[in-house]
Design a protein around this motif. Sequence first.
Motif, short mmCIF file in Angstrom:
data_model
loop_
_atom_site.label_atom_id
_atom_site.label_comp_id
_atom_site.label_asym_id
_atom_site.label_seq_id
_atom_site.Cartn_x
_atom_site.Cartn_y
_atom_site.Cartn_z
N ALA A 32 0.83 -1.21 0.00
CA ALA A 32 0.00 0.00 0.00
C ALA A 32 0.86 1.26 0.00
O ALA A 32 0.54 2.24 -0.68
CB ALA A 32 -0.94 0.00 1.20
N LEU A 33 1.94 1.24 0.77
CA LEU A 33 2.87 2.38 0.74
C LEU A 33 3.45 2.56 -0.66
O LEU A 33 3.50 3.68 -1.19
CB LEU A 33 4.00 2.17 1.74
N ALA A 34 3.87 1.47 -1.26
CA ALA A 34 4.44 1.55 -2.60
C ALA A 34 3.39 2.02 -3.61
O ALA A 34 3.70 2.81 -4.51
CB ALA A 34 5.01 0.19 -3.01
N GLN A 35 2.17 1.55 -3.45
CA GLN A 35 1.08 1.96 -4.34
C GLN A 35 0.89 3.47 -4.31
O GLN A 35 0.63 4.11 -5.34
CB GLN A 35 -0.22 1.26 -3.93
N THR A 60 6.80 -6.77 17.86
CA THR A 60 6.42 -6.00 16.67
C THR A 60 7.59 -5.91 15.70
O THR A 60 8.75 -6.04 16.07
CB THR A 60 5.96 -4.57 17.03
N GLY A 61 7.24 -5.65 14.45
CA GLY A 61 8.22 -5.34 13.42
C GLY A 61 7.69 -4.19 12.60
O GLY A 61 6.57 -3.72 12.81
N ASN A 62 8.50 -3.70 11.66
CA ASN A 62 8.01 -2.55 10.90
C ASN A 62 8.53 -2.51 9.47
O ASN A 62 9.49 -3.18 9.10
CB ASN A 62 8.34 -1.24 11.62
N VAL A 63 7.83 -1.71 8.69
CA VAL A 63 8.24 -1.25 7.37
C VAL A 63 8.18 0.26 7.45
O VAL A 63 7.24 0.81 8.04
CB VAL A 63 7.30 -1.77 6.27
N THR A 64 9.14 0.96 6.87
CA THR A 64 9.16 2.42 7.01
C THR A 64 9.26 3.11 5.65
O THR A 64 9.68 2.52 4.66
CB THR A 64 10.34 2.89 7.87
N ALA A 65 8.84 4.37 5.66
CA ALA A 65 9.11 5.29 4.54
C ALA A 65 9.89 6.44 5.15
O ALA A 65 9.37 7.21 5.97
CB ALA A 65 7.80 5.79 3.92
N GLU A 283 -6.75 0.87 2.15
CA GLU A 283 -7.37 0.04 3.19
C GLU A 283 -6.35 -0.65 4.08
O GLU A 283 -6.55 -0.77 5.30
CB GLU A 283 -8.28 -1.00 2.53
N ALA A 284 -5.24 -1.11 3.52
CA ALA A 284 -4.25 -1.84 4.32
C ALA A 284 -3.58 -0.99 5.37
O ALA A 284 -2.99 -1.51 6.33
CB ALA A 284 -3.18 -2.45 3.40
N LEU A 285 -3.66 0.35 5.22
CA LEU A 285 -3.05 1.26 6.19
C LEU A 285 -4.07 1.81 7.18
O LEU A 285 -3.71 2.56 8.09
CB LEU A 285 -2.35 2.42 5.47
#
Length: 303
Positions: A32-35, A60-65, A283-285
């Motif tokens: 979703a971030l990439a989209q 927890t883990g993460n993906v970041t921008a 929606e995923a965010l």
Amino acid sequence: MEESSRQLPAGEEIFLDHIGHFAADRGAAGAALAQAGFAPTPPSVQVNPGPDGSATPTGTGNVTAMFSRGYVEVLFKTADTALGRQLDTARARYPGVHLIAFAVADAAAHHERVAQAGMPMQPLVSMQRPVDTADGPDVAAFTVARLSPGVMPEGRIQILTHHTEHTVWQPRWLTHPNGVRALLDAVIAVGDTAEAASRFSRFLGRPVGDSAAGPVIALDRGRVQITTPDTLRDLIGIVPPSLPFIGAYALVVTSLAVVKATLAQAGLPVGERDGAVTAAFPEALGQGAWVFVEDPAALPWRR
């Protein structure tokens, strides 16, 4: 007040450092971030390092921008720990943004200051996560000062000190197809704006100001805007699913035309008014919205 352009604070400065979405599916959230035109980092799993070199999963883990100022992260559950269960509980209230983190030069000093202000605190926590760099594997390390559960009903509101700027803000992750270059403000809808503003003022050690949208706490970089559900709806077209609600955050872009085109290509509805572009999260965010501006003065709550 002129805001700092440095990445990390010095002395007594305090910055809005990052915003955190709580997500159910790390793959869908990263997509979703990439989209939406961000260049997300690879997923990483967070741990608490022990004095003997051991590492205990935080849950927890993460993906970041990552941006030239601040960043956005998407957190997902990795283990059945207290922190992991907190993520589940927050998402049950509404999917979306549940974390606002503020950066300081000395988290321990602010931990003491907030406790002396009468706000119950959890013990200081050292956290780290593995990071790949151009020179090989490394870690991103932080010291985090967190309030006791329930003190801030808005979500996980925390103060932290970064110890590894070079691994967190790697140049290769700072350029995004949508042109985003900085995190600016967080917007929170609440039932009692005066009460919420008073709490945030005590937590941040900064006075409450006034804006057309409601009480505001201005920092050395970024702001916390407190508003009512009706005002949030009028400003950016978002209706809170429940209160309190971290309903929006602002991002600085190099070009509104570029971000509009990127979002349109992704099929995301876009609104535009007086130099600000708004878009609801995919929606995923979760629920809430981005507000993109070239000039911070164009933000609807800063006018």
